[in-house]
Design a protein around this motif. Structure first.
Motif, short mmCIF file in Angstrom:
data_model
loop_
_atom_site.label_atom_id
_atom_site.label_comp_id
_atom_site.label_asym_id
_atom_site.label_seq_id
_atom_site.Cartn_x
_atom_site.Cartn_y
_atom_site.Cartn_z
N HIS A 1 0.83 -1.22 0.00
CA HIS A 1 0.00 0.00 0.00
C HIS A 1 0.86 1.26 0.00
CE1 HIS A 1 -4.17 -1.16 0.18
NE2 HIS A 1 -3.98 -2.00 1.18
N LEU A 2 1.92 1.26 0.80
CA LEU A 2 2.77 2.45 0.88
C LEU A 2 3.74 2.54 -0.28
CD1 LEU A 2 3.55 2.47 4.72
CD2 LEU A 2 2.01 3.99 3.47
N GLU A 3 4.34 1.41 -0.66
CA GLU A 3 5.33 1.42 -1.74
C GLU A 3 4.70 1.74 -3.09
OE1 GLU A 3 9.20 0.48 -1.46
OE2 GLU A 3 8.19 1.91 -0.15
N ALA A 4 3.37 1.66 -3.18
CA ALA A 4 2.69 2.05 -4.42
C ALA A 4 2.92 3.51 -4.76
CB ALA A 4 1.19 1.77 -4.31
N ILE A 5 3.40 4.29 -3.80
CA ILE A 5 3.69 5.70 -4.06
C ILE A 5 4.70 5.86 -5.18
CG2 ILE A 5 5.57 5.93 -2.37
CD1 ILE A 5 2.80 8.52 -3.12
N HIS B 1 -6.41 -1.63 9.26
CA HIS B 1 -5.15 -1.21 9.86
C HIS B 1 -5.00 0.31 9.84
CE1 HIS B 1 -4.45 -5.37 8.48
NE2 HIS B 1 -3.69 -5.46 9.54
N SER B 2 -4.41 0.83 10.88
CA SER B 2 -3.95 2.22 10.92
C SER B 2 -2.60 2.19 11.60
CB SER B 2 -4.93 3.11 11.68
OG SER B 2 -6.14 3.25 10.96
N VAL B 3 -1.54 2.36 10.82
CA VAL B 3 -0.18 2.13 11.31
C VAL B 3 0.77 3.21 10.78
CG1 VAL B 3 1.67 0.43 11.57
CG2 VAL B 3 -0.65 -0.35 11.04
N PHE B 4 1.67 3.67 11.67
CA PHE B 4 2.77 4.52 11.26
C PHE B 4 4.01 3.64 11.10
CE2 PHE B 4 0.08 7.69 13.39
CZ PHE B 4 0.13 8.74 12.48
N PHE B 5 4.64 3.74 9.93
CA PHE B 5 5.86 2.98 9.65
C PHE B 5 7.03 3.92 9.39
CE2 PHE B 5 2.72 -0.19 8.07
CZ PHE B 5 3.18 -1.34 8.71
N TRP B 6 8.21 3.50 9.82
CA TRP B 6 9.44 4.12 9.37
C TRP B 6 10.00 3.20 8.29
CZ3 TRP B 6 11.61 8.44 8.77
CH2 TRP B 6 12.99 8.60 8.61
N VAL B 7 10.05 3.71 7.05
CA VAL B 7 10.37 2.87 5.90
C VAL B 7 11.76 3.22 5.39
CG1 VAL B 7 9.62 2.10 3.61
CG2 VAL B 7 7.92 2.85 5.29
N GLU B 8 12.66 2.24 5.47
CA GLU B 8 14.04 2.45 5.06
C GLU B 8 14.37 1.84 3.70
OE1 GLU B 8 16.86 2.87 8.69
OE2 GLU B 8 15.59 1.13 9.12
N LEU C 1 2.21 6.36 6.57
CA LEU C 1 0.96 6.23 7.31
C LEU C 1 0.01 5.38 6.48
CD1 LEU C 1 -1.17 6.82 9.46
CD2 LEU C 1 -1.59 9.04 8.37
N LEU C 2 -0.24 4.18 6.97
CA LEU C 2 -1.18 3.28 6.31
C LEU C 2 -2.53 3.39 7.01
CD1 LEU C 2 -2.00 0.91 4.47
CD2 LEU C 2 -1.18 -0.61 6.26
N ILE C 3 -3.56 3.76 6.26
CA ILE C 3 -4.91 3.88 6.82
C ILE C 3 -5.88 3.09 5.94
CG2 ILE C 3 -4.80 5.95 8.23
CD1 ILE C 3 -5.41 7.65 5.81
N SER C 4 -6.45 2.04 6.52
CA SER C 4 -7.34 1.17 5.76
C SER C 4 -8.47 0.68 6.65
CB SER C 4 -6.56 -0.02 5.20
OG SER C 4 -6.09 -0.85 6.25
N GLY C 5 -9.25 -0.25 6.12
CA GLY C 5 -10.36 -0.78 6.89
C GLY C 5 -9.94 -1.59 8.09
N ASP D 1 9.90 12.87 3.76
CA ASP D 1 8.60 12.69 3.10
C ASP D 1 7.63 11.92 4.00
OD1 ASP D 1 9.06 13.99 0.68
OD2 ASP D 1 9.99 12.22 -0.23
N LEU D 2 6.37 12.31 3.90
CA LEU D 2 5.28 11.58 4.53
C LEU D 2 4.46 10.91 3.43
CD1 LEU D 2 3.30 10.81 6.85
CD2 LEU D 2 2.22 13.06 6.52
N VAL D 3 4.40 9.60 3.45
CA VAL D 3 3.66 8.85 2.43
C VAL D 3 2.41 8.26 3.07
CG1 VAL D 3 3.68 6.84 0.90
CG2 VAL D 3 5.71 8.30 1.08
N ILE D 4 1.25 8.47 2.42
CA ILE D 4 -0.02 7.96 2.94
C ILE D 4 -0.63 7.03 1.91
CG2 ILE D 4 -2.28 8.54 3.87
CD1 ILE D 4 -1.24 11.29 4.53
N GLY D 5 -1.00 5.83 2.34
CA GLY D 5 -1.62 4.85 1.46
C GLY D 5 -2.69 4.07 2.20
N GLY D 6 -3.39 3.21 1.45
CA GLY D 6 -4.51 2.45 2.01
C GLY D 6 -5.83 3.03 1.56
N GLY D 7 -6.89 2.25 1.70
CA GLY D 7 -8.20 2.65 1.19
C GLY D 7 -8.71 3.97 1.72
#
Length: 350
Positions: A120-124, A143-150, A137-141, A278-284
């Motif tokens: 969901h996030l890497e789709a950016i 899950h709602s999760v903050f990730f540090w993506v390296e 920031l993944l926000i979906s039906g 950068d702040l990346v937001i994904g999910g439904g």
């Protein structure tokens, strides 16, 4: 070098497949198909895992055939098959995994197991230039999760919901409001005509000073409000109903904005500049118009996944498969891969 990947996504109720082609110059989505289960969702008021799995099984073969035909690609042209293996409903997941394994057995090609939360996030990267590391920031039906993506394989959980996800807040609130399921887009449509400041709803864990989220209290607050004001439900096209939807949706967005502030403080503690990260937001839920606007206004470095790649979809699975193709499970060892329903516990310390 040209690489062609098939993506299969069946983690919940949507059956989706996609074919992506990557060359040194660009990434092309050759075909991207999806079958939803809206009628079933409306009938049962949610996802019934057994029904969802049967629908996946029924639609998988026709979707795959149409996907190959539409793109003029033959199965033997594939370099690998990417499939969601975690997290999700186990029955639906296994349907997709077994489809991938059956195809791999026929063409003797590798499989890339994909965590669809990461996808969901890497789709950016399919539409934006984003450098690692970034705050996700993944926000979906579910899950709602903050990730540090390296990297495309390195995701650290900074915080998550301790109860309901943002998408659940929309769906459960929508049910209380008498709207259909799923309710996120319905609430959003009503909210566009309302005053978001008309009614005050609480923000869960507001004083916690960390990136944990909570939405169960918001749902309870809406239920209590409607018990005291039942007349609001009499006309879903009244101004007061629009205002109620806007105010409820605003509370969901405000909670995300507040907790993002604390997530960025965690980023600073890791030694990075929160202003340039950068702040990346994904999910439904990232399709929501108010949330998209609020984040763009509050955090200029926000990058949001394109709406067509926000909900569960095969294209994001194929894309993450391409990024991680060097870690594919080779044939015949790939025939032993399995699905796993859970990814993380909902309770996370900030």
């Amino acid at each position: 070098m040209t690489q062609i990947i098939l993506g299969i996504e069946t983690s919940c109720d949507d059956t989706s497949v996609a074919l992506l082609k990557k060359t040194s110059a660009k990434l092309d989505v050759l075909s991207h198909l999806k079958f939803g289960q809206e009628e079933s969702l409306a009938k049962w008021g949610g996802v019934v895992p057994e029904i969802a799995a049967r629908n996946h099984l029924e639609k998988m073969t026709p979707l795959l055939e149409a996907c190959f035909e539409q793109s003029n690609i033959k199965p033997n042209d594939l370099d690998a098959i990417a499939v969601t293996t975690v997290p999700g409903l186990l029955g639906p997941l296994l349907t997709g995994v077994n489809a991938a394994k059956s195809l791999a057995l026929l063409i003797k090609k590798p499989i890339i197991p994909v965590n669809h939360l990461y996808a969901h996030l890497e789709a950016i990267h399919m539409s934006e230039e984003v450098s690692y590391p970034y705050l996700g920031l993944l926000i979906s039906g579910g899950h709602s999760v903050f990730f540090w993506v390296e990297s495309s394989r390195e995701f650290k959980v900074l915080g998550s919901t301790i109860d309901d996800a943002a998408g659940e807040a929309f769906d459960k609130g929508g049910k209380l409001l008498g709207l259909g399921y799923p309710a996120g887009h319905l609430v959003d449509a009503k909210a566009k005509r309302g005053d978001r400041n008309k009614f005050d709803f609480p923000i869960g864990l507001k004083a916690s000073a960390d990136s944990r989220l909570s939405y169960s209290g918001l749902k309870t607050s809406l239920r209590v409000f409607l018990e005291k004001n039942p007349s609001f439900l009499q006309d879903q096209n009244s101004q007061e109903f629009f205002d109620l939807c806007a105010s409820y949706q605003s509370a969901i967005s405000k909670a995300l904005l507040l907790k993002t502030k604390y997530a960025f403080k965690q980023v600073e503690n890791l030694g990075f500049n929160s202003k340039t990260t950068d702040l990346v937001i994904g999910g439904g839920v990232a399709c929501n118009s108010m949330i998209r606007e609020d984040f763009k206004n509050k955090y200029p470095q926000t990058k949001i996944v394109k709406p067509e790649f926000c909900t569960d979809n095969g294209a994001m699975i194929a894309h993450l498969g391409l990024l991680n193709i060097d870690h594919a499970h080779q044939y015949p060892e790939c025939l032993a891969i399995d699905a796993r329903g859970r990814f993380i516990q909902k309770v996370q310390n900030g």
